[in-house]
Design a protein around this motif. Structure first.
Motif, PDB file in Angstrom:
ATOM      1  N   ALA A 171       0.767  -0.965   0.018  1.00  0.00           N
ATOM      2  CA  ALA A 171      -0.061   0.154  -0.015  1.00  0.00           C
ATOM      3  C   ALA A 171       0.954   1.432   0.069  1.00  0.00           C
ATOM      4  O   ALA A 171       0.372   2.311  -0.135  1.00  0.00           O
ATOM      5  CB  ALA A 171      -0.831  -0.088   1.200  1.00  0.00           C
ATOM      6  N   SER A 172       2.116   1.089   0.187  1.00  0.00           N
ATOM      7  CA  SER A 172       2.942   2.253   0.380  1.00  0.00           C
ATOM      8  C   SER A 172       2.943   3.335  -0.633  1.00  0.00           C
ATOM      9  O   SER A 172       3.092   4.556  -0.397  1.00  0.00           O
ATOM     10  CB  SER A 172       4.440   1.640   0.533  1.00  0.00           C
ATOM     11  N   ARG A 186       0.356   4.201  -2.808  1.00  0.00           N
ATOM     12  CA  ARG A 186      -0.942   4.799  -2.546  1.00  0.00           C
ATOM     13  C   ARG A 186      -0.728   5.794  -1.388  1.00  0.00           C
ATOM     14  O   ARG A 186      -1.154   6.987  -1.490  1.00  0.00           O
ATOM     15  CB  ARG A 186      -1.961   3.771  -2.353  1.00  0.00           C
ATOM     16  N   TRP A 187      -0.110   5.437  -0.363  1.00  0.00           N
ATOM     17  CA  TRP A 187       0.013   6.193   0.880  1.00  0.00           C
ATOM     18  C   TRP A 187       0.969   7.425   0.505  1.00  0.00           C
ATOM     19  O   TRP A 187       0.637   8.705   0.934  1.00  0.00           O
ATOM     20  CB  TRP A 187       0.527   5.339   2.059  1.00  0.00           C
ATOM     21  N   ASN A 211       0.853   7.137   5.888  1.00  0.00           N
ATOM     22  CA  ASN A 211       2.216   7.426   5.468  1.00  0.00           C
ATOM     23  C   ASN A 211       3.184   7.586   6.800  1.00  0.00           C
ATOM     24  O   ASN A 211       4.223   7.255   6.425  1.00  0.00           O
ATOM     25  CB  ASN A 211       2.486   8.644   4.424  1.00  0.00           C
ATOM     26  N   SER A 268       4.487  -3.063  -4.946  1.00  0.00           N
ATOM     27  CA  SER A 268       3.471  -1.725  -4.241  1.00  0.00           C
ATOM     28  C   SER A 268       2.524  -1.674  -5.227  1.00  0.00           C
ATOM     29  O   SER A 268       3.205  -1.068  -6.501  1.00  0.00           O
ATOM     30  CB  SER A 268       4.447  -0.731  -3.901  1.00  0.00           C
ATOM     31  N   PRO A 327      -0.543   3.878  -7.230  1.00  0.00           N
ATOM     32  CA  PRO A 327      -1.904   4.602  -6.794  1.00  0.00           C
ATOM     33  C   PRO A 327      -2.976   4.978  -7.850  1.00  0.00           C
ATOM     34  O   PRO A 327      -2.653   4.899  -9.099  1.00  0.00           O
ATOM     35  CB  PRO A 327      -1.383   5.920  -6.259  1.00  0.00           C
TER      36      PRO A 327
END
Length: 500
Positions: free
Chosen positions: A384-385, A387-388, A413, A491, A494
Motif C-alpha cells: 500500500a506504500s 498509494r500512501w 504514511n 507496491s 496509486p
C-alpha cells in the motif's frame, strides 16, 4: 496517536549541505517572523512547514504554571491563570503567545500591567518597557479556557461523560492556555485544578498537594521532565485513581470512571509488564510515572500525553476487538513516552519519528506476544506504500493538513509507512546495529528535541555506512524503494486522482 486517518512537499536530499541549508532556512524564517513583528498585531510563527504560524520566535519558555477552576459543568468556560517564565532570545518590544479560544481578562509582564490584543490565533502582548535580549521574563495571563464540541475544533478540551480531558495534538494546546505551542520549545509544567466536591483531577507528572476549602478541592501536579505543550493532560471527572508499582519502583497510576473500575482492571494490570517489555527493547523508562487515562469520550483516537496516556474507554469494553490488538495499542502509546515525548520532534515534518517508532513497537509486540509476524504486516504495508505516498506524501515530508482538519497530518504514511522505513533500515544495516541505534537515540536525546537529520546522522555513525541514498528514497521518495532482502515485494500503483 493511533487513529483512522481522516501540494506535495518538495523532496529533500540527505546530505550534510542539505542539513546546513535546512538550518539556515529555519533561521531565516524566524528572522522574517521577527521582522513581521514591526507591523502591529501580526501573527507570528517559528517557520514550521506544516503549521507556519505555530510557535513564536524571540523567547524560550522555561516553565508553565497553569491554574484551572472547573464549575462542574463541562460546557462552560473554566476560569484560568497561565504564568509563563521564559528567557528572551532577542530584544522584544512586544511578544506573541499562541492562544485562540478564550477571553483574556488581563496580562502582566514582570508584575506590571501590559497591553494586549489578538492577531489570528496569537495573543500579542506589549509590555510597558521593551525586554532586552537575554532577560528573564514572567508573563501572567488571566483568561477563560473554553471547552468546545468536537465538531468545532480539532482538539483542546475533550468533553467526557463526566467531565473533561485534553487532546492537544498537534495544534491545539493554545485552544486551552496561552503558550508557545510548538514541540521544539519544551518546558516544565505545574498544573493546578480546582473542582467541586465529587470530582477528581489528575494531570501530568506527580501530585504535590491536595487542598480542600469548603466544597472545592485543588489538586496540584508537577512534571520532573520538560514537556511539549501538545502533551499536556488534565482529567477532571467522577474518577477513581488506581495505583500500582511498575519496574524499579516506578509509580503507575491509572484514571478510570469510578463505575468502570472493576471492568477495566484486567487491562490496567498489564501495564507494568508492558513497561518491562519496552525497557528490554530501548532502555529505562524516561519519566517519573506512567498510567492510563480511560475516558468515556468519542474522539476516534488514543493519545500519548506525557506520563498519562489518553484512551477511549470503549477500546477496552468493545468485545469485537481482539485482545492482542488492544494490548498492542496500549504498547503503541507506551512506546511514545520514549519516541515523541522524551525525544520530541524538531518540526512537525519529523512526525514519522514519533508514529513510525510507536507503530514499529506495536507490531513487534504483537509478533512476540500474539504470533502476528512483523514481516507479514510490513509486506502488506509495502503493497500500500505507493498509494500512501501519493495521498499523504513520503514519511518525512508529509503533505499539509486538509483545510479545517489539523489532525489530518496523521495519515498512514507516518504510521505503517514510517514503520516500513524502519523495517527497511533494519534489513539494510542488520538487527544488531538497528537495535543499538534505537537505544542510543532515546538515550542521547532524552528530554530533548531531535529531527530527521539527527536520526540519519546517528544511523550512519552506528552502522559505519553512508546511508544518504537509502534515506533519500525511503523518507523522501515519491515511490517506495525496493525492500532490502525482499526484491519480490511489490507496491500497488496509486489510482488516478488519488493524490491531493
Amino acid at each position: 496517536m493511533p487513529l483512522t486517518p481522516r501540494t506535495p512537499a518538495p523532496r529533500a536530499r540527505i546530505t550534510a549541505p542539505r542539513r546546513r541549508k535546512a538550518a539556515a532556512l529555519l533561521a531565516s524564517a524566524v528572522s522574517v517572523c521577527l521582522l513581521a513583528a514591526s507591523a502591529p498585531e501580526a501573527p507570528l510563527g517559528v517557520g514550521d512547514r506544516l503549521f507556519p504560524q505555530l510557535g513564536n520566535p524571540g523567547y524560550d519558555v522555561a516553565s508553565y504554571d497553569l491554574a484551572f477552576t472547573y464549575s462542574g459543568t463541562n460546557n462552560k468556560p473554566l476560569q484560568a491563570v497561565t504564568t509563563i517564565d521564559a528567557w528572551t532570545t532577542t530584544s522584544l518590544d512586544r511578544l506573541n503567545l499562541d492562544f485562540a479560544h478564550g477571553k483574556v481578562d488581563s496580562v502582566e509582564v514582570d508584575g506590571e500591567p501590559a497591553a494586549f490584543t489578538s492577531a489570528g490565533e496569537d495573543l500579542v502582548v506589549t509590555p510597558e518597557d521593551p525586554l532586552p535580549e537575554g532577560s528573564w521574563m514572567r508573563v501572567t495571563v488571566r483568561h477563560t479556557s473554553d471547552p468546545v464540541s468536537a465538531e468545532d475544533r480539532d482538539g483542546g478540551w475533550v468533553r467526557t461523560a463526566d467531565g473533561l480531558a485534553m487532546a492537544n495534538q498537534a495544534d491545539a494546546a493554545h485552544l486551552v492556555f496561552p503558550c508557545n505551542d510548538h514541540p521544539s520549545d519544551k518546558a516544565m509544567f505545574t498544573i493546578r485544578v480546582t473542582a467541586p466536591e465529587g470530582y477528581t483531577a489528575v494531570a501530568n507528572g506527580l501530585p504535590t498537594g491536595v487542598d480542600r476549602a469548603g466544597k472545592a478541592t485543588t489538586w496540584t501536579y508537577r512534571t520532573q521532565h520538560p514537556m511539549a505543550t501538545e502533551l499536556a493532560q488534565v482529567s477532571i471527572g467522577r474518577s477513581t485513581v488506581l495505583r500500582r508499582n511498575g519496574p524499579h519502583g516506578l509509580p503507575v497510576r491509572d484514571v478510570v470512571p469510578t463505575k468502570d473500575r472493576e471492568r477495566l482492571e484486567p487491562w490496567l494490570k498489564k501495564t507494568p509488564d508492558q513497561i518491562v517489555w519496552m525497557e528490554g527493547k530501548v532502555g529505562p523508562y524516561p519519566f517519573e510515572t506512567y498510567g492510563l487515562l480511560m475516558a468515556e469520550a468519542d474522539t476516534g483516537f488514543e493519545l500519548e500525553t506525557q506520563t498519562l496516556s489518553f484512551f477511549e474507554r470503549d477500546l477496552f469494553t468493545e468485545p469485537a476487538r481482539p485482545k492482542w490488538y488492544v494490548e498492542s495499542i496500549m504498547v503503541h502509546e507506551l512506546a511514545h513516552q520514549w519516541f515523541g515525548d522524551s525525544v520530541s520532534p524538531r518540526t512537525w515534518s519529523d512526525l514519522w519519528l514519533n508514529e513510525g517508532h510507536a507503530t514499529w513497537y506495536e507490531a513487534l509486540y504483537a509478533e512476540e506476544e500474539a504470533d502476528r509476524p512483523v514481516e507479514a504486516r510490513m509486506k502488506a504495508a509495502y503493497g500500500a506504500s505507493d498509494r500512501w505516498r501519493a495521498s499523504g506524501g513520503p514519511p518525512a515530508a508529509p503533505k499539509a493538513p486538509d483545510p479545517g482538519q489539523k489532525i489530518s497530518i496523521f495519515r498512514p504514511n507516518v504510521y505503517d509507512g514510517a514503520a516500513l522505513a524502519l523495517y527497511a533500515l533494519r534489513q539494510e544495516i542488520g538487527r544488531p546495529a538497528f537495535e543499538r541505534l534505537e537505544r542510543v537515540w532515546v538515550s542521547r536525546h532524552q528530554d530533548g528535541v531531535a529531527g530527521t537529520a539527527d536520526f540519519i546522522e546517528l544511523a550512519e555513525n552506528i552502522s559505519g555506512r553512508e546511508l544518504g541514498g537509502f534515506f533519500e528514497g525511503w523518507l523522501y521518495g515519491e515511490k517506495t524503494p525496493p525492500m532490502p532482502g525482499h526484491p519480490d515485494w511489490k507496491s500497488a500503483a496509486p489510482q488516478r486522482g488519488a493524490a491531493k
